[in-house]
Design a protein around this motif. Structure first.
Motif, PDB file in Angstrom:
ATOM      1  N   SER A  52     -11.551  26.747 -20.011  1.00 41.86           N
ATOM      2  CA  SER A  52     -11.429  25.535 -18.526  1.00 41.86           C
ATOM      3  C   SER A  52     -11.720  24.963 -18.257  1.00 41.86           C
ATOM      4  O   SER A  52     -12.961  23.611 -18.895  1.00 41.86           O
ATOM      5  N   SER A  53     -11.095  23.479 -17.768  1.00 44.22           N
ATOM      6  CA  SER A  53     -11.464  22.123 -17.275  1.00 44.22           C
ATOM      7  C   SER A  53     -12.534  22.391 -16.313  1.00 44.22           C
ATOM      8  O   SER A  53     -13.336  20.716 -16.179  1.00 44.22           O
ATOM      9  N   THR A  54     -13.174  22.989 -15.342  1.00 45.70           N
ATOM     10  CA  THR A  54     -14.767  22.854 -14.945  1.00 45.70           C
ATOM     11  C   THR A  54     -15.640  23.040 -15.567  1.00 45.70           C
ATOM     12  O   THR A  54     -16.315  22.622 -15.844  1.00 45.70           O
ATOM     13  N   LEU A  55     -15.580  23.827 -16.641  1.00 46.22           N
ATOM     14  CA  LEU A  55     -17.101  24.021 -17.977  1.00 46.22           C
ATOM     15  C   LEU A  55     -16.304  23.190 -18.542  1.00 46.22           C
ATOM     16  O   LEU A  55     -17.674  22.646 -18.906  1.00 46.22           O
ATOM     17  N   GLY A  56     -15.463  23.169 -18.912  1.00 41.44           N
ATOM     18  CA  GLY A  56     -15.431  21.760 -20.565  1.00 41.44           C
ATOM     19  C   GLY A  56     -15.754  20.201 -19.625  1.00 41.44           C
ATOM     20  O   GLY A  56     -16.567  19.689 -20.703  1.00 41.44           O
ATOM     21  N   ALA A  57     -15.938  20.299 -17.832  1.00 50.55           N
ATOM     22  CA  ALA A  57     -17.154  19.025 -17.767  1.00 50.55           C
ATOM     23  C   ALA A  57     -18.016  19.260 -17.581  1.00 50.55           C
ATOM     24  O   ALA A  57     -19.021  17.653 -17.686  1.00 50.55           O
ATOM     25  N   ILE A  58     -19.305  19.885 -17.643  1.00 54.06           N
ATOM     26  CA  ILE A  58     -20.206  20.181 -18.050  1.00 54.06           C
ATOM     27  C   ILE A  58     -20.890  19.471 -19.046  1.00 54.06           C
ATOM     28  O   ILE A  58     -20.605  19.745 -19.702  1.00 54.06           O
ATOM     29  N   ARG A  59     -21.878  18.586 -19.051  1.00 51.19           N
ATOM     30  CA  ARG A  59     -22.832  18.024 -19.366  1.00 51.19           C
ATOM     31  C   ARG A  59     -23.963  18.647 -20.083  1.00 51.19           C
ATOM     32  O   ARG A  59     -24.404  18.876 -19.650  1.00 51.19           O
ATOM     33  N   THR A  60     -24.286  18.391 -21.986  1.00 51.37           N
ATOM     34  CA  THR A  60     -25.666  18.445 -21.951  1.00 51.37           C
ATOM     35  C   THR A  60     -26.847  17.978 -21.249  1.00 51.37           C
ATOM     36  O   THR A  60     -26.503  16.588 -21.614  1.00 51.37           O
ATOM     37  N   PRO A  61     -27.704  19.321 -20.474  1.00 52.09           N
ATOM     38  CA  PRO A  61     -28.868  17.845 -20.164  1.00 52.09           C
ATOM     39  C   PRO A  61     -29.607  17.129 -21.227  1.00 52.09           C
ATOM     40  O   PRO A  61     -30.202  18.541 -22.128  1.00 52.09           O
ATOM     41  N   VAL A  62     -29.398  16.053 -20.794  1.00 50.22           N
ATOM     42  CA  VAL A  62     -30.622  15.739 -22.068  1.00 50.22           C
ATOM     43  C   VAL A  62     -31.067  14.020 -21.570  1.00 50.22           C
ATOM     44  O   VAL A  62     -30.711  13.824 -20.255  1.00 50.22           O
ATOM     45  N   VAL A  63     -32.154  13.556 -21.967  1.00 51.69           N
ATOM     46  CA  VAL A  63     -33.003  12.524 -21.407  1.00 51.69           C
ATOM     47  C   VAL A  63     -33.544  11.665 -22.423  1.00 51.69           C
ATOM     48  O   VAL A  63     -32.946  11.957 -23.903  1.00 51.69           O
ATOM     49  N   GLN A  64     -33.871  10.138 -22.165  1.00 48.82           N
ATOM     50  CA  GLN A  64     -33.621   9.044 -23.150  1.00 48.82           C
ATOM     51  C   GLN A  64     -35.203   9.041 -23.585  1.00 48.82           C
ATOM     52  O   GLN A  64     -35.740   9.066 -22.713  1.00 48.82           O
ATOM     53  N   GLU A  65     -35.448   8.971 -24.576  1.00 50.47           N
ATOM     54  CA  GLU A  65     -37.181   9.245 -25.739  1.00 50.47           C
ATOM     55  C   GLU A  65     -36.772   8.048 -26.328  1.00 50.47           C
ATOM     56  O   GLU A  65     -36.580   9.047 -27.619  1.00 50.47           O
ATOM     57  N   ASP A  66     -37.743   7.368 -26.921  1.00 52.59           N
ATOM     58  CA  ASP A  66     -37.740   6.646 -27.842  1.00 52.59           C
ATOM     59  C   ASP A  66     -36.613   6.079 -28.405  1.00 52.59           C
ATOM     60  O   ASP A  66     -36.291   6.679 -29.741  1.00 52.59           O
ATOM     61  N   SER A  67     -35.896   6.189 -28.176  1.00 51.52           N
ATOM     62  CA  SER A  67     -34.317   5.102 -28.162  1.00 51.52           C
ATOM     63  C   SER A  67     -34.043   6.544 -28.620  1.00 51.52           C
ATOM     64  O   SER A  67     -32.059   6.742 -29.000  1.00 51.52           O
ATOM     65  N   LYS A  68     -33.867   7.767 -28.129  1.00 54.97           N
ATOM     66  CA  LYS A  68     -33.249   9.049 -28.613  1.00 54.97           C
ATOM     67  C   LYS A  68     -33.293  10.395 -27.867  1.00 54.97           C
ATOM     68  O   LYS A  68     -33.379   9.761 -26.636  1.00 54.97           O
ATOM     69  N   TRP A  69     -32.143  10.115 -27.721  1.00 49.86           N
ATOM     70  CA  TRP A  69     -31.171  11.077 -26.567  1.00 49.86           C
ATOM     71  C   TRP A  69     -31.891  12.817 -27.225  1.00 49.86           C
ATOM     72  O   TRP A  69     -31.309  13.274 -27.711  1.00 49.86           O
ATOM     73  N   VAL A  70     -32.039  13.370 -26.634  1.00 47.14           N
ATOM     74  CA  VAL A  70     -32.797  14.731 -26.916  1.00 47.14           C
ATOM     75  C   VAL A  70     -32.956  15.489 -25.532  1.00 47.14           C
ATOM     76  O   VAL A  70     -32.424  14.966 -23.991  1.00 47.14           O
ATOM     77  N   ILE A  71     -32.866  16.311 -25.964  1.00 46.51           N
ATOM     78  CA  ILE A  71     -32.319  17.953 -24.455  1.00 46.51           C
ATOM     79  C   ILE A  71     -33.573  18.005 -23.743  1.00 46.51           C
ATOM     80  O   ILE A  71     -35.452  17.608 -23.922  1.00 46.51           O
ATOM     81  N   ASP A  72     -33.570  17.579 -22.292  1.00 44.99           N
ATOM     82  CA  ASP A  72     -34.328  17.422 -21.185  1.00 44.99           C
ATOM     83  C   ASP A  72     -35.368  18.934 -21.236  1.00 44.99           C
ATOM     84  O   ASP A  72     -34.692  20.346 -21.021  1.00 44.99           O
ATOM     85  N   LYS A  73     -36.301  18.995 -21.539  1.00 43.62           N
ATOM     86  CA  LYS A  73     -37.709  19.694 -21.398  1.00 43.62           C
ATOM     87  C   LYS A  73     -37.505  20.472 -19.706  1.00 43.62           C
ATOM     88  O   LYS A  73     -38.509  21.965 -19.633  1.00 43.62           O
ATOM     89  N   SER A  74     -37.237  19.247 -19.019  1.00 37.79           N
ATOM     90  CA  SER A  74     -37.923  20.140 -17.854  1.00 37.79           C
ATOM     91  C   SER A  74     -36.227  20.826 -16.729  1.00 37.79           C
ATOM     92  O   SER A  74     -36.642  20.886 -15.648  1.00 37.79           O
ATOM     93  N   HIS A  75     -35.201  20.803 -17.448  1.00 38.72           N
ATOM     94  CA  HIS A  75     -34.756  21.137 -17.096  1.00 38.72           C
ATOM     95  C   HIS A  75     -34.666  22.172 -16.358  1.00 38.72           C
ATOM     96  O   HIS A  75     -34.933  23.364 -16.899  1.00 38.72           O
ATOM     97  N   ARG A  76     -34.175  22.652 -15.104  1.00 40.13           N
ATOM     98  CA  ARG A  76     -33.469  24.399 -14.595  1.00 40.13           C
ATOM     99  C   ARG A  76     -33.501  25.301 -16.110  1.00 40.13           C
ATOM    100  O   ARG A  76     -33.711  26.137 -15.825  1.00 40.13           O
ATOM    101  N   PHE A  77     -32.896  25.066 -16.943  1.00 38.69           N
ATOM    102  CA  PHE A  77     -32.322  25.940 -18.206  1.00 38.69           C
ATOM    103  C   PHE A  77     -33.659  26.651 -18.943  1.00 38.69           C
ATOM    104  O   PHE A  77     -33.670  27.619 -19.361  1.00 38.69           O
TER     105      PHE A  77
END
Length: 398
Positions: free
Chosen positions: A297-322
């Protein structure tokens, strides 16, 4: 029944407004961001490959953040927002619902015991005139193109399900609303009636897809990446590890579903399905594995993983609705039911143990839910039956 109030600004709102207003219904909108919406809302119907089919054009009569301006005249109220926000919003509008006529209240996504939520406001506000409905899964593949003015729809699911209480109101709801938003526009996708809401609560996709994928990413990469380019796409890169976790979660849910069916043989649980059965039934597919359900699916395929930047790293966004939707109003409900039925759900326990570490709170300990104190402090945070005052399984099997 001529006036519909849409609540929230999710992608489904950008679909509903044009589809409903094109059928001469009066559409109002309750939103926290009224300044971001235009009265004219367009919806492009495209094929997944991008080919344009047609444009639906809709209009909003009244846009407001005040329930007093858009709730009292509503014949139908429909929520288009994250699941964890349902209860808060229902309580904020309950005092404005017209008690002198039948009013339908429902949601485009029936996760997490929506009937428990409307019973709650019915008792507290004396609303014995409301009919509750919930659509099992969002009936379209859609996204927002420009918030407040433009949406995109890639078509509708071939088979859709809705639960309604009282049950005899299904025909009226189907005529006024359901037929218009799918079959009337796309020529397929007629709604079938689920006999009970618990079938929708226990037939699931998001709460096990989202959580298994996040947990899989944590196990594979520690949930952190040096560069944003290194973060896997949520669906396009769905791994075998995440698929195994999803299958384990669904297996735990199946233990619960099967026990419910054994305990209540007189109930109709036709639409209480496991993950692959649900996907195949609603999309008329014949997939055998989890990974096949995502396909190409091209529609699902475009969805990115919810991440935020912390201390120069990209980490899973724990405030996300997931987390808020799918842990608090998903896995915790299943665990509560399993606990009442004395069913061991090792996969759910493992994921809840991981989630509580990420969130920095205490959800589970020794295989037992430990959230009673939190429910007393914040009645809306968790969607478990206990939060509504239910203590027995009989009380939640509508």
């Amino acid at each position: 029944m001529k006036t519909i109030t849409v609540m929230g600004g999710g992608s489904s709102a950008h679909v509903l407004i044009p589809l409903l207003s094109e059928t001469s219904l009066n559409v109002n909108l309750l939103t926290r961001r009224p300044q971001s919406w235009k009265n004219a809302v367009s919806l492009d119907y495209r094929l997944p490959g991008g080919e344009h089919i047609r444009t639906f054009k809709g209009s909003i009569a009244t846009i407001s953040s005040a329930p007093s301006e858009v709730v009292p005249e509503a014949d139908i109220i429909i929520l288009c927002m994250p699941v964890h926000a349902y209860r808060t919003v229902l309580h904020s509008i309950a005092g404005y619902i017209n008690k002198k006529k039948k009013v339908f209240i429902g949601t485009v996504f029936g996760q997490a015991g929506f009937n428990w939520m409307t019973k709650e406001i019915s008792y507290e506000f004396g609303l014995d005139n409301i009919t509750t409905f919930a659509i099992g899964l969002i009936p379209w593949i859609c996204r927002t193109e420009k918030y407040g003015s433009a949406g995109i729809v890639y078509g509708a699911k071939p088979v859709n399900v809705a639960a309604v209480s009282p049950k005899e109101d299904f025909s009226l709801l189907n005529e006024v609303l359901l037929e218009r938003i799918v079959f009337g526009c796309f020529g397929h996708g007629k709604f079938k009636q689920a006999d009970n809401f618990i079938s929708l609560t226990m037939s699931l996709d998001n709460q096990i897809i989202h959580t298994s994928r996040l947990y899989g990413l944590f196990l594979e990469a520690g949930g952190k990446w040096d560069n944003i380019e290194d973060v896997p796409y949520f669906y396009r890169d769905f791994s075998e590890k995440s698929a195994q976790i999803l299958s384990g979660l669904d297996g735990d849910y199946s233990l619960i579903r099967n026990r419910i069916k054994e305990l209540y043989p007189d109930k109709d649980f036709t639409f209480m399905l496991d993950y692959i059965e649900l996907d195949n039934k609603t999309n008329l597919r014949n997939n055998k594995t989890v990974l096949e359900t995502f396909g190409n699916s091209s529609t699902l395929g475009a969805i990115r993983t919810p991440v935020v930047q912390e201390d120069s790293k990209w980490v899973i966004d724990k405030s996300h609705r997931f987390f808020y939707d799918d842990v608090y109003y998903g896995l915790c409900i299943a665990k509560w039911i399993a606990q009442k039925l004395d069913i061991d759900v090792v996969n759910i326990d493992n994921l809840l143990s991981w989630a509580q570490d990420v969130l920095g709170e205490r959800i589970i300990d020794g295989g037992r839910l430990m959230i009673s104190g939190q429910i007393k402090r914040d009645r809306y945070k968790y969607g478990v039956p206990e939060a509504y005052g239910y203590t027995k399984i009989d009380e939640i099997i509508d």
